[in-house]
Design a protein around this motif. Structure first.
Motif, PDB file in Angstrom:
ATOM      1  N   VAL A  53       6.585  14.264  26.280  1.00 18.76           N
ATOM      2  CA  VAL A  53       7.765  14.909  25.719  1.00 18.76           C
ATOM      3  C   VAL A  53       7.760  14.776  24.199  1.00 18.76           C
ATOM      4  CG1 VAL A  53      10.295  14.825  25.711  1.00 18.76           C
ATOM      5  CG2 VAL A  53       9.047  14.295  27.804  1.00 18.76           C
ATOM      6  N   PRO A  54       8.067  15.880  23.467  1.00 18.05           N
ATOM      7  CA  PRO A  54       8.225  15.740  22.022  1.00 18.05           C
ATOM      8  C   PRO A  54       9.311  14.696  21.730  1.00 18.05           C
ATOM      9  CG  PRO A  54       8.212  18.045  22.643  1.00 18.05           C
ATOM     10  CD  PRO A  54       8.295  17.248  23.914  1.00 18.05           C
ATOM     11  N   TRP A  55       9.033  13.826  20.783  1.00 16.34           N
ATOM     12  CA  TRP A  55       9.959  12.736  20.491  1.00 16.34           C
ATOM     13  C   TRP A  55       9.962  12.514  18.982  1.00 16.34           C
ATOM     14  CZ3 TRP A  55      13.171  11.256  24.077  1.00 16.34           C
ATOM     15  CH2 TRP A  55      13.921  10.106  23.898  1.00 16.34           C
ATOM     16  N   GLY A  56      10.900  13.148  18.304  1.00 13.47           N
ATOM     17  CA  GLY A  56      10.909  13.082  16.849  1.00 13.47           C
ATOM     18  C   GLY A  56       9.640  13.720  16.315  1.00 13.47           C
ATOM     19  N   PRO A  57       8.963  13.039  15.392  1.00 11.57           N
ATOM     20  CA  PRO A  57       7.736  13.610  14.834  1.00 11.57           C
ATOM     21  C   PRO A  57       6.511  13.412  15.727  1.00 11.57           C
ATOM     22  CG  PRO A  57       8.243  11.532  13.768  1.00 11.57           C
ATOM     23  CD  PRO A  57       9.381  11.815  14.714  1.00 11.57           C
ATOM     24  N   SER A  58       6.642  12.683  16.828  1.00 12.70           N
ATOM     25  CA  SER A  58       5.487  12.441  17.698  1.00 12.70           C
ATOM     26  C   SER A  58       5.828  12.834  19.138  1.00 12.70           C
ATOM     27  CB  SER A  58       5.063  10.974  17.617  1.00 12.70           C
ATOM     28  OG  SER A  58       6.102  10.140  18.092  1.00 12.70           O
ATOM     29  N   VAL A  59       5.172  12.226  20.094  1.00 12.24           N
ATOM     30  CA  VAL A  59       5.426  12.485  21.516  1.00 12.24           C
ATOM     31  C   VAL A  59       5.476  11.161  22.266  1.00 12.24           C
ATOM     32  CG1 VAL A  59       4.412  14.800  21.610  1.00 12.24           C
ATOM     33  CG2 VAL A  59       2.960  12.816  21.976  1.00 12.24           C
TER      34      VAL A  59
END
Length: 162
Positions: A53-59
């Motif tokens: 899942v996309p999570w802020g600037p990362s996954v």
């Protein structure tokens, strides 16, 4: 969702060991532009599933376990992510170890989701359920936002370290 390479997917897992992440069978031919998250079942181990899942600037990646499929087709159930109604056998309980110490102690969290984890495709009408759907007045953007919120809340609960 932005395309991810194998290394980025494997590095994203937060609730399994590095060795387990290395052994994950990765999906191929992902239609990245129409996916809000990456979810797949392991073809070599049907009881295993993965969610990135996309999570802020990362996954953030989660390793999940799938409950055995229900045998009755007489009832229906609704996906906890995309709100698509399916026959009972097409919705599966997925459980994931919680991150950190809590997960190492055996604590898990579960939710009922589309058995094929293709929620983005159902929300966009790319796939159709074999069960009649309730009429919704939400726009496509609102349905996508609702699904993303539900996925985000599930991931947040997995990441909780209390």
């Amino acid at each position: 969702m932005q395309p991810l390479d194998a290394d980025a997917i494997r590095a994203s897992f937060v609730n399994c060991s590095r060795g387990e992440a290395k052994s994950v069978t990765l999906p191929t031919d992902v239609p990245w532009p129409t996916r809000d998250f990456l979810g797949w079942r392991d073809p070599k181990a049907p009881g295993r599933a993965y969610l990135v899942v996309p999570w802020g600037p990362s996954v953030v990646g989660l390793s999940l376990r799938a409950a055995p499929p229900a045998t009755s087709r007489l009832r229906s159930n609704m996906c906890g992510f995309c709100s698509t109604t399916h026959s009972l056998s097409d919705v599966t309980l997925f459980t994931g170890r919680r991150a950190g110490k809590s997960g190492r102690e055996g604590n898990t969290l579960g939710t009922y989701v589309c058995a094929n984890l293709a929620c983005s495709a159902y929300v966009r009408g790319e796939l159709k359920s074999n069960v009649p759907q309730p009429v919704e007045t939400l726009s496509l953007e609102e349905r996508v936002a609702r699904m993303e919120d539900k996925v985000r809340r599930f991931v947040e609960r997995i990441l909780e370290t209390r």
